[in-house]
Design a protein around this motif. Sequence first.
Motif, short mmCIF file in Angstrom:
data_model
loop_
_atom_site.label_atom_id
_atom_site.label_comp_id
_atom_site.label_asym_id
_atom_site.label_seq_id
_atom_site.Cartn_x
_atom_site.Cartn_y
_atom_site.Cartn_z
N GLU A 165 52.82 6.50 92.78
CA GLU A 165 53.27 6.97 91.48
C GLU A 165 52.10 7.43 90.61
O GLU A 165 51.01 6.85 90.66
N GLN A 166 52.34 8.44 89.80
CA GLN A 166 51.33 8.90 88.85
C GLN A 166 51.14 7.84 87.76
O GLN A 166 52.09 7.15 87.37
N LEU A 167 49.93 7.70 87.28
CA LEU A 167 49.67 6.76 86.20
C LEU A 167 50.34 7.22 84.91
O LEU A 167 50.44 8.43 84.65
N THR A 168 50.78 6.28 84.11
CA THR A 168 51.36 6.63 82.82
C THR A 168 50.25 7.01 81.85
O THR A 168 49.07 6.70 82.07
N THR A 169 50.64 7.65 80.76
CA THR A 169 49.65 8.02 79.75
C THR A 169 48.97 6.79 79.18
O THR A 169 47.78 6.80 78.86
N GLU A 170 49.74 5.69 79.05
CA GLU A 170 49.16 4.45 78.53
C GLU A 170 48.12 3.90 79.49
O GLU A 170 47.07 3.39 79.07
N GLN A 171 48.40 3.98 80.81
CA GLN A 171 47.43 3.50 81.79
C GLN A 171 46.16 4.35 81.80
O GLN A 171 45.06 3.83 81.93
N TRP A 215 43.29 11.47 76.49
CA TRP A 215 43.57 12.59 77.40
C TRP A 215 42.58 13.73 77.18
O TRP A 215 42.09 14.33 78.14
#
Length: 235
Positions: free
Chosen positions: A32-38, A129
């Motif tokens: 899975e792609q990392l979340t923005t929070e991660q 980001w």
Amino acid sequence: MRLVSFILVLIMISACTVQQIQQTLDDYLDSEQLTTEQVAAGLKQALEVGISKGANNAAQLDGYWKNPAIRIPFPPDVVKVENKLRDIGLGAQVDKFLKTLNRGAEEAAKEAKPIIVSAIRSMTIQDAWNILKGSDDAATQYLKQKTSDQLRARFKPVISQALKKTNATKYYSDIVETYNKIPFTDDVDPDLENYATSQALDGLFKLVAEEEKKIRQDPVARTTELLKKVFAQQD
């Protein structure tokens, strides 16, 4: 669509063992792609690692003095003083001043870490980001913008006291006084505290930038699993 695909996968493997199903689930989650929070958390971890190393390296004994990249030289606007004094055999006095000047910077650098770490922890997800996608020193530039004024305000009194503690102020006064007594020279009296403060900050951020670049480019420098995942996607 990813959820639907995953459900289909589970249906297809319904005849498998519990262990096989668990392994398939783990593989799916790992992909899975990392979340923005991660991603933001990973970047903050990276920066705290860099800040700790950079600030600690600057603050240790000889952190400035024995590092040619950040050693504070004689003030450039009065470098003629240094040259003249060396010409007349006072090089040892100049060297003593330069060493104590750098000792003052090392003392002040101890104040930097908590200020910059606070700025890192208050960073927004969008900031993270932008930094992640930016240049090798994007985070360093961000931190300079966010913390320079506060650091300068904190550094200057520490620099002032450290210069006195290490006798740099006295040595400098003696040097300037000696120079000003030389016939046919113009008197000089630059602001040593402002100069030392600016040089100390520049040196600190140079070390921070070096650590940031290592973390971006060298997998070995990524010391946690989250860091490895975040930056592996950028490699």
